[in-house]
Design a protein around this motif. Sequence first.
Motif, mmCIF file in Angstrom:
data_model
loop_
_atom_site.group_PDB
_atom_site.id
_atom_site.type_symbol
_atom_site.label_atom_id
_atom_site.label_comp_id
_atom_site.label_asym_id
_atom_site.label_seq_id
_atom_site.Cartn_x
_atom_site.Cartn_y
_atom_site.Cartn_z
ATOM 1 N N ARG A 41 67.660 8.059 29.847
ATOM 2 C CA ARG A 41 66.575 9.029 29.941
ATOM 3 C C ARG A 41 65.779 9.028 28.642
ATOM 4 O O ARG A 41 66.297 9.362 27.579
ATOM 5 C CB ARG A 41 67.141 10.429 30.230
ATOM 6 N N GLU A 92 55.389 10.465 35.174
ATOM 7 C CA GLU A 92 55.714 9.205 35.831
ATOM 8 C C GLU A 92 55.976 8.096 34.824
ATOM 9 O O GLU A 92 56.817 7.204 35.053
ATOM 10 C CB GLU A 92 54.578 8.795 36.774
ATOM 11 N N SER A 117 62.345 5.210 31.768
ATOM 12 C CA SER A 117 63.773 5.520 31.870
ATOM 13 C C SER A 117 64.466 4.534 32.800
ATOM 14 O O SER A 117 65.589 4.062 32.527
ATOM 15 C CB SER A 117 63.970 6.954 32.363
ATOM 16 N N GLU A 118 63.815 4.206 33.913
ATOM 17 C CA GLU A 118 64.373 3.220 34.841
ATOM 18 C C GLU A 118 64.443 1.845 34.200
ATOM 19 O O GLU A 118 65.432 1.117 34.349
ATOM 20 C CB GLU A 118 63.526 3.168 36.109
ATOM 21 N N LYS A 137 59.467 8.538 33.567
ATOM 22 C CA LYS A 137 60.395 8.168 34.649
ATOM 23 C C LYS A 137 60.526 6.653 34.747
ATOM 24 O O LYS A 137 61.651 6.120 34.819
ATOM 25 C CB LYS A 137 59.903 8.760 35.971
ATOM 26 N N ARG A 138 59.384 5.967 34.730
ATOM 27 C CA ARG A 138 59.424 4.516 34.879
ATOM 28 C C ARG A 138 60.067 3.840 33.670
ATOM 29 O O ARG A 138 60.814 2.860 33.814
ATOM 30 C CB ARG A 138 57.998 3.990 35.096
#
Length: 287
Positions: A101, A89, A95-96, A92-93
């Motif tokens: 990525r 997570e 990357s956002e 993922k966060r």
Amino acid sequence: MSTGTVAALRRYPVKSMLGEVLESVRVTEQGLSGDRVFAVLDEEAGTVGSAKHPRKWGALLRCRSRLTGSGAARVELPDGTALHSGEAELDKRLSELLGRRVSVSDSPPETGGGVLERAVPEYEGGVPDIVRQRAFTDGTGETITSGRVAAGTFFDYGKVHLVTTASLERLLAVHPAGDFDARRFRPNLVVDVPGGGPGFPEDAWPGGALRIGEVLFRVTVPTPRCVVPTLAHEELPADPGIMRTVAREHRVPVLTLGRLSCLGVYLDVLEPGTVRVGDTVTVPHSA
């Protein structure tokens, strides 16, 4: 000969994120324990995340990292969410947040070093002239240069970074509208040196030794400054005048790279031990 005292200790478990304030820290031959042991890596380009390229990585300075007792990095995201290195997570966060990525890694390249991108500042002495000549514009529209981190680490160059209060006060005196908070320069050690001297006392230290607490350091070179001190740090606003002042007041020779805009010095560790806030900084007679 006593030089000053340790006013603050800081480490940055994840490269280019905000770090943590310490009262004491173990120092090994590799630097402060837990310092820059993680970095955010671009999964596609293979580059090491560094706020020295603000358009691409500047959002890292809105995150804070702390080291946990198990040796993981606890990362607080801009919205206050706290996640740990190794959690999908977190990757993922981030990357956002960064728009590409990425992943948090504790495995620096053993040979060759990971690619590190730096924005080329407009002020003189921001990069060596020969490096400026090789600069190019990347996909963000930023003029950058490309180098590598030191092999086997996530450090740009020096293992320990020190600034003095005397140098910060000297810069404030000539640019009183600026906020020369030490946090802008991301040091490991802030040394309180009594005023009254000419300023920039660390200019006389390269090639010599410093005893700080239990640790003996060798002072290697002045620290060339990039665009990072001009960026926002916590409540400190962005201020391009910070580095314009450094460039005007303190360009000094660095190795064979010419006269660069510098503040502070890099240190190598000769004798490991513990450093504490309040420790005396001395220049040994044998240095």
